[in-house]
Design a protein around this motif. Structure first.
Motif, PDB file in Angstrom:
ATOM      1  N   LEU A  59       0.824  -1.197   0.000  1.00  0.00           N
ATOM      2  CA  LEU A  59       0.000   0.000   0.000  1.00  0.00           C
ATOM      3  C   LEU A  59       0.868   1.261   0.000  1.00  0.00           C
ATOM      4  O   LEU A  59       0.605   2.201  -0.749  1.00  0.00           O
ATOM      5  N   ALA A  60       1.920   1.257   0.815  1.00  0.00           N
ATOM      6  CA  ALA A  60       2.831   2.411   0.844  1.00  0.00           C
ATOM      7  C   ALA A  60       3.417   2.657  -0.546  1.00  0.00           C
ATOM      8  O   ALA A  60       3.527   3.803  -0.992  1.00  0.00           O
ATOM      9  N   PHE A  61       3.754   1.574  -1.254  1.00  0.00           N
ATOM     10  CA  PHE A  61       4.306   1.732  -2.602  1.00  0.00           C
ATOM     11  C   PHE A  61       3.254   2.315  -3.537  1.00  0.00           C
ATOM     12  O   PHE A  61       3.536   3.243  -4.293  1.00  0.00           O
ATOM     13  N   LYS A  62       2.039   1.768  -3.489  1.00  0.00           N
ATOM     14  CA  LYS A  62       0.959   2.278  -4.355  1.00  0.00           C
ATOM     15  C   LYS A  62       0.683   3.752  -4.087  1.00  0.00           C
ATOM     16  O   LYS A  62       0.321   4.493  -4.989  1.00  0.00           O
ATOM     17  N   GLN A  63       0.868   4.173  -2.823  1.00  0.00           N
ATOM     18  CA  GLN A  63       0.622   5.572  -2.452  1.00  0.00           C
ATOM     19  C   GLN A  63       1.859   6.445  -2.670  1.00  0.00           C
ATOM     20  O   GLN A  63       1.847   7.618  -2.317  1.00  0.00           O
ATOM     21  N   ALA A  64       2.910   5.873  -3.240  1.00  0.00           N
ATOM     22  CA  ALA A  64       4.158   6.587  -3.521  1.00  0.00           C
ATOM     23  C   ALA A  64       4.789   7.160  -2.246  1.00  0.00           C
ATOM     24  O   ALA A  64       5.425   8.202  -2.266  1.00  0.00           O
ATOM     25  N   LYS A  65       4.616   6.465  -1.129  1.00  0.00           N
ATOM     26  CA  LYS A  65       5.252   6.852   0.136  1.00  0.00           C
ATOM     27  C   LYS A  65       6.551   6.052   0.240  1.00  0.00           C
ATOM     28  O   LYS A  65       6.634   5.066   0.975  1.00  0.00           O
ATOM     29  N   TYR A  66       7.532   6.476  -0.538  1.00  0.00           N
ATOM     30  CA  TYR A  66       8.737   5.664  -0.742  1.00  0.00           C
ATOM     31  C   TYR A  66       9.601   5.495   0.502  1.00  0.00           C
ATOM     32  O   TYR A  66      10.159   4.426   0.709  1.00  0.00           O
ATOM     33  N   SER A  67       9.693   6.515   1.352  1.00  0.00           N
ATOM     34  CA  SER A  67      10.502   6.329   2.557  1.00  0.00           C
ATOM     35  C   SER A  67       9.816   5.339   3.500  1.00  0.00           C
ATOM     36  O   SER A  67      10.482   4.577   4.200  1.00  0.00           O
ATOM     37  N   GLN A  68       8.493   5.309   3.473  1.00  0.00           N
ATOM     38  CA  GLN A  68       7.746   4.327   4.255  1.00  0.00           C
ATOM     39  C   GLN A  68       8.005   2.916   3.707  1.00  0.00           C
ATOM     40  O   GLN A  68       8.158   1.969   4.484  1.00  0.00           O
ATOM     41  N   VAL A  69       8.052   2.782   2.392  1.00  0.00           N
ATOM     42  CA  VAL A  69       8.345   1.488   1.756  1.00  0.00           C
ATOM     43  C   VAL A  69       9.694   0.972   2.257  1.00  0.00           C
ATOM     44  O   VAL A  69       9.819  -0.192   2.652  1.00  0.00           O
ATOM     45  N   VAL A  70      10.692   1.847   2.249  1.00  0.00           N
ATOM     46  CA  VAL A  70      12.030   1.462   2.712  1.00  0.00           C
ATOM     47  C   VAL A  70      11.961   1.003   4.166  1.00  0.00           C
ATOM     48  O   VAL A  70      12.522  -0.036   4.526  1.00  0.00           O
ATOM     49  N   GLY A  71      11.243   1.741   5.000  1.00  0.00           N
ATOM     50  CA  GLY A  71      11.121   1.394   6.415  1.00  0.00           C
ATOM     51  C   GLY A  71      10.423   0.062   6.641  1.00  0.00           C
ATOM     52  O   GLY A  71      10.805  -0.711   7.523  1.00  0.00           O
ATOM     53  N   LEU A  72       9.410  -0.228   5.834  1.00  0.00           N
ATOM     54  CA  LEU A  72       8.634  -1.464   5.999  1.00  0.00           C
ATOM     55  C   LEU A  72       9.328  -2.683   5.385  1.00  0.00           C
ATOM     56  O   LEU A  72       8.916  -3.817   5.623  1.00  0.00           O
ATOM     57  N   SER A  73      10.370  -2.446   4.614  1.00  0.00           N
ATOM     58  CA  SER A  73      11.021  -3.542   3.875  1.00  0.00           C
ATOM     59  C   SER A  73      11.642  -4.593   4.789  1.00  0.00           C
ATOM     60  O   SER A  73      11.842  -5.729   4.367  1.00  0.00           O
TER      61      SER A  73
END
Length: 190
Positions: A59-73
């Motif tokens: 969902l973070a990726f779909k919402q273009a919240k890229y720093s969140q994507v990195v954190g959730l990885s």
């Protein structure tokens, strides 16, 4: 008596929440399907009802919240698709070296191109040139050459903007040119 709908029937009707409720063991598969083909709203509703680390990541990726994507990885189970999404998030957050490390595993030429463009946007032309040796992309070569020219212009105008012997107007014009060429460099090839 009405028979309950099968998993396939529910998915075909796009009844994702009903499918997840009736078939709890299939929730991860449903979430993955929504991540790749569903809309943001549908995925958001699904993740709100059936939260998972993978769902939050997607969902973070779909919402273009890229720093969140990195954190959730570090919590999400990383499939090839999620590794690609993470690499894109690294590019979007200017963590180009991390993206390059991931791409060594993924070996994606599209990703290599995106990373090379990222290097150009941050004036790291030697790294971009090294990546282009594997791609042998003439357009990228031109972008790198143009980027070098922009960088030279940025440096020249920055010297002028900082030069106390120049008039206030000349320094202001030079500073505006620095901004303009910096923007051109950061969007080059897009």
């Amino acid at each position: 008596m009405n028979q309950p709908l099968t998993y396939s029937e529910l998915i075909a009707k796009k009844e994702y929440l009903a499918a997840a409720k009736a078939y709890p063991k299939k929730r991860a598969a449903i979430e993955s399907k929504l991540a790749s083909v569903g809309g943001e709203k549908t995925l958001k509703k699904f993740v709100a009802t059936y939260p998972s680390d993978e769902g939050k990541f997607d969902l973070a990726f779909k919402q273009a919240k890229y720093s969140q994507v990195v954190g959730l990885s570090t919590q999400a189970k990383m499939t090839i698709l999620r590794k690609t999404m993470l690499a894109i998030a690294y590019v979007k957050t200017n963590q180009l070296d991390q993206a390059a490390v991931l791409n060594a595993d993924l070996n994606s030429s599209k990703l290599t191109l995106a990373i090379a463009l990222g290097y150009v946007h941050t004036a790291r032309f030697d790294e971009a040139t090294a990546l282009n040796k594997t791609l042998n992309n003439k357009s990228l070569e031109k972008v790198i050459d143009t980027g070098r020219i922009y960088q030279q212009a940025i440096e020249k105008y920055q010297r002028d903007a900082d030069d106390e012997t120049k008039t206030a107007t000349e320094r202001k014009t030079a500073a505006a040119n620095v901004q303009a060429f910096t923007h051109q460099l950061q969007t080059l090839g897009e």
